[in-house]
Design a protein around this motif. Structure first.
Motif, PDB file in Angstrom:
ATOM      1  N   ALA A 267       0.831  -1.205   0.000  1.00  0.00           N
ATOM      2  CA  ALA A 267       0.000   0.000   0.000  1.00  0.00           C
ATOM      3  C   ALA A 267       0.865   1.255   0.000  1.00  0.00           C
ATOM      4  O   ALA A 267       0.589   2.214  -0.732  1.00  0.00           O
ATOM      5  N   ILE A 268       1.928   1.258   0.821  1.00  0.00           N
ATOM      6  CA  ILE A 268       2.820   2.417   0.867  1.00  0.00           C
ATOM      7  C   ILE A 268       3.523   2.606  -0.477  1.00  0.00           C
ATOM      8  O   ILE A 268       3.655   3.718  -0.993  1.00  0.00           O
ATOM      9  N   GLY A 269       3.975   1.493  -1.054  1.00  0.00           N
ATOM     10  CA  GLY A 269       4.612   1.575  -2.364  1.00  0.00           C
ATOM     11  C   GLY A 269       3.669   2.107  -3.425  1.00  0.00           C
ATOM     12  O   GLY A 269       4.049   2.940  -4.259  1.00  0.00           O
ATOM     13  N   GLY A 270       2.411   1.634  -3.399  1.00  0.00           N
ATOM     14  CA  GLY A 270       1.430   2.131  -4.359  1.00  0.00           C
ATOM     15  C   GLY A 270       1.128   3.603  -4.170  1.00  0.00           C
ATOM     16  O   GLY A 270       0.995   4.348  -5.146  1.00  0.00           O
ATOM     17  N   PHE A 272       3.170   5.837  -2.926  1.00  0.00           N
ATOM     18  CA  PHE A 272       4.342   6.598  -3.364  1.00  0.00           C
ATOM     19  C   PHE A 272       4.346   6.738  -4.889  1.00  0.00           C
ATOM     20  O   PHE A 272       4.589   7.827  -5.421  1.00  0.00           O
ATOM     21  N   VAL A 273       4.080   5.641  -5.589  1.00  0.00           N
ATOM     22  CA  VAL A 273       4.058   5.696  -7.058  1.00  0.00           C
ATOM     23  C   VAL A 273       2.947   6.629  -7.536  1.00  0.00           C
ATOM     24  O   VAL A 273       3.142   7.448  -8.444  1.00  0.00           O
ATOM     25  N   ALA A 274       1.741   6.512  -6.916  1.00  0.00           N
ATOM     26  CA  ALA A 274       0.618   7.348  -7.339  1.00  0.00           C
ATOM     27  C   ALA A 274       0.888   8.828  -7.101  1.00  0.00           C
ATOM     28  O   ALA A 274       0.447   9.685  -7.876  1.00  0.00           O
ATOM     29  N   SER A 275       1.627   9.135  -6.017  1.00  0.00           N
ATOM     30  CA  SER A 275       1.903  10.537  -5.709  1.00  0.00           C
ATOM     31  C   SER A 275       2.980  11.129  -6.612  1.00  0.00           C
ATOM     32  O   SER A 275       3.045  12.347  -6.806  1.00  0.00           O
ATOM     33  N   GLU A 276       3.848  10.281  -7.162  1.00  0.00           N
ATOM     34  CA  GLU A 276       4.945  10.769  -7.986  1.00  0.00           C
ATOM     35  C   GLU A 276       4.642  10.739  -9.482  1.00  0.00           C
ATOM     36  O   GLU A 276       5.320  11.387 -10.269  1.00  0.00           O
ATOM     37  N   VAL A 277       3.647   9.962  -9.854  1.00  0.00           N
ATOM     38  CA  VAL A 277       3.323   9.790 -11.275  1.00  0.00           C
ATOM     39  C   VAL A 277       2.005  10.488 -11.577  1.00  0.00           C
ATOM     40  O   VAL A 277       1.010  10.286 -10.868  1.00  0.00           O
ATOM     41  N   SER A 278       1.978  11.269 -12.609  1.00  0.00           N
ATOM     42  CA  SER A 278       0.762  11.973 -13.023  1.00  0.00           C
ATOM     43  C   SER A 278      -0.009  11.108 -14.024  1.00  0.00           C
ATOM     44  O   SER A 278       0.424  10.928 -15.172  1.00  0.00           O
ATOM     45  N   ILE A 279      -1.124  10.574 -13.583  1.00  0.00           N
ATOM     46  CA  ILE A 279      -1.953   9.751 -14.460  1.00  0.00           C
ATOM     47  C   ILE A 279      -2.496  10.576 -15.619  1.00  0.00           C
ATOM     48  O   ILE A 279      -2.556  10.111 -16.771  1.00  0.00           O
ATOM     49  N   THR A 280      -2.870  11.818 -15.333  1.00  0.00           N
ATOM     50  CA  THR A 280      -3.402  12.686 -16.383  1.00  0.00           C
ATOM     51  C   THR A 280      -2.368  12.927 -17.476  1.00  0.00           C
ATOM     52  O   THR A 280      -2.679  12.902 -18.673  1.00  0.00           O
ATOM     53  N   HIS A 281      -1.114  13.160 -17.054  1.00  0.00           N
ATOM     54  CA  HIS A 281      -0.049  13.390 -18.024  1.00  0.00           C
ATOM     55  C   HIS A 281       0.165  12.150 -18.902  1.00  0.00           C
ATOM     56  O   HIS A 281       0.350  12.258 -20.125  1.00  0.00           O
TER      57      HIS A 281
END
Length: 437
Positions: A267-270, A272-281
């Motif tokens: 969950a923490i890893g997910g 971290f990835v979600a906070s650093e990666v822009s899905i919209t971009h």
């Protein structure tokens, strides 16, 4: 919610078997029972192998796969009459409630005939689930069915890859409305993605093919097949299903604390990835990609979210304006046309569809049904199986990943009429009924 009959008749059956053994006709009866069991296993395995064949579709959405299911059901009924063995009827109470809500809604709704046809389809799926659950009541027969699913899915994936290489739309199932997205013979790319994902988890759970390098080859065929569907939910399903399976694997091997630690780490890893990666971009980049599979897959993520948001808002309006008893199965599109809604389509959510089409009764039934599936899955994934069933399904936690994602996917797709989903529910019921210590 499982029934098993006969139960109280066990002493009488034992006396009957002893009488049959003294009878000169007993050998002939045993031969007939064995032949009936083999016929039931063979026809059910054939139906499992043909689950993806949903085109061409006939009246009432009858597909070639339904013919194989019908033959399997007939063979199972004959075998049940000859074997005199107890049968389990998983999910019976929940499905009767679900269907009762549909029947009441169909009587007062705008499309009673279509609603009645949907109830027949509900009954077919339930009978198919019962057939799978009872045929798989021994480790050998369960092994036959899961092996059939594993090998046949690899063959179907190979055919899809051949179709992509040769641009044969008959094999890829590509249509003008879906662009480059593939569906094989499953009619819809999202249903195809569900089939490929569950097939990956079945191979993981069963360890079939037995040789590791062959399993790797199978995965290398199934993964491109899944990607070619352009289903964003399919790719998310693969990630989430793997996470759920890994958590249950930690629970089985090292105990609750390890499972909590695994879930927390993932969950923490997910996060971290979600906070650093822009899905919209990423979606904007994919929308302008030169590759059609990326453009029609990730690139349509924003439009897909918009469509589902619109459907949800329209569904809320239908619920407010409708009867608490529902308006009948498959009535959503008809009602949207009548209210001149901006986006007219069938419901894309099993939970909301049950509420607005089958009323409060149907909604209670679907929640009870899926809760029963979830509880059975958690029990078999976290507990111990008997020796024979453990060898047939050495990693049952993979099935937990498949079921968890399927139940979650029902918030965005209607999957309760999909044949391979009910086969998965049948496997879960079989192991829960016959394989637990």
């Amino acid at each position: 919610m499982t029934a098993s009959f006969p139960i109280d008749a066990a002493p009488a059956l034992a006396r009957g078997r002893r009488a049959e053994e003294r009878s000169p006709e007993a050998p002939a009866a045993r031969v007939t029972a064995v032949a009936g069991a083999k016929a039931a296993v063979v026809t059910t395995a054939a139906a499992v192998a043909m689950l993806p064949v949903l085109v061409p579709r006939g009246p009432g959405n009858v597909a070639p796969a339904d013919l194989f299911i019908a033959v399997a059901l007939g063979a199972c009924l004959l075998w049940a009459g000859k074997s005199h063995r107890p049968w389990g009827f998983p999910y019976a109470v929940a499905m009767w409630i679900f269907m009762a809500g549909g029947a009441i809604g169909a009587l007062v709704g705008p499309v009673p005939l279509s609603g009645g046809l949907a109830l027949v389809q509900d009954l077919e799926m339930l009978l198919w689930c019962w057939a799978v659950a009872n045929i798989a009541s021994t480790p050998e027969r369960l092994r036959t069915l899961v092996s059939t699913w594993a090998y046949s899915s690899i063959v179907w994936a190979a055919l899809l890859i051949v179709g992509l290489l040769t641009r044969t739309h008959l094999l890829t199932g590509q249509t003008g409305s879906e662009g480059s997205r593939t569906a094989l013979t499953l009619y819809d790319p999202n249903y195809s993605a569900s089939y490929w994902f569950i097939s990956i988890m079945v191979i993981w759970a069963s360890g079939v093919p037995h040789r590791r390098w062959l399993r790797v080859v199978g995965y290398c065929m199934l993964l491109p097949a899944l990607i070619s569907t352009g289903s964003n939910s399919g790719m998310v399903a693969l990630i989430v299903g793997t996470v759920v399976a890994a958590t249950f694997a930690s629970l089985r091997r090292w105990g609750p604390m390890a499972a909590v630690a695994t879930a927390a780490f993932l969950a923490i890893g997910g996060w971290f990835v979600a906070s650093e990666v822009s899905i919209t971009h990423i979606q904007r980049w994919a929308h302008g990609s030169r590759y059609a599979v990326i453009r029609d897959g990730l690139g349509r993520g924003g439009a897909s979210i918009t469509e589902r948001s619109t459907l949800l808002r329209e569904s809320i309006v239908l619920y407010r304006d409708g009867s608490p008893l529902g308006e009948g199965p498959v009535s959503t599109k008809t009602r949207l046309v009548r209210m001149q809604a901006p986006y007219v389509k069938e419901a894309h959510d099993d939970y909301f569809a049950a509420l607005i089409e089958r009323g409060l009764i149907g909604a209670f039934g679907v929640v009870l049904l899926l809760s029963s599936v979830a509880i059975r899955t958690a029990c078999l994934a976290s507990g111990r199986l008997t020796g024979g069933f453990h060898r047939a399904l050495p990693r049952p936690h993979a099935l937990a990943g498949a079921v968890a994602v399927t139940l979650a996917a029902e918030t965005v797709y209607e999957l309760l009429h999909v044949r391979h989903v009910w086969a998965l529910f049948g496997f879960v019921a079989a192991v829960y009924l016959w394989g637990r210590r």
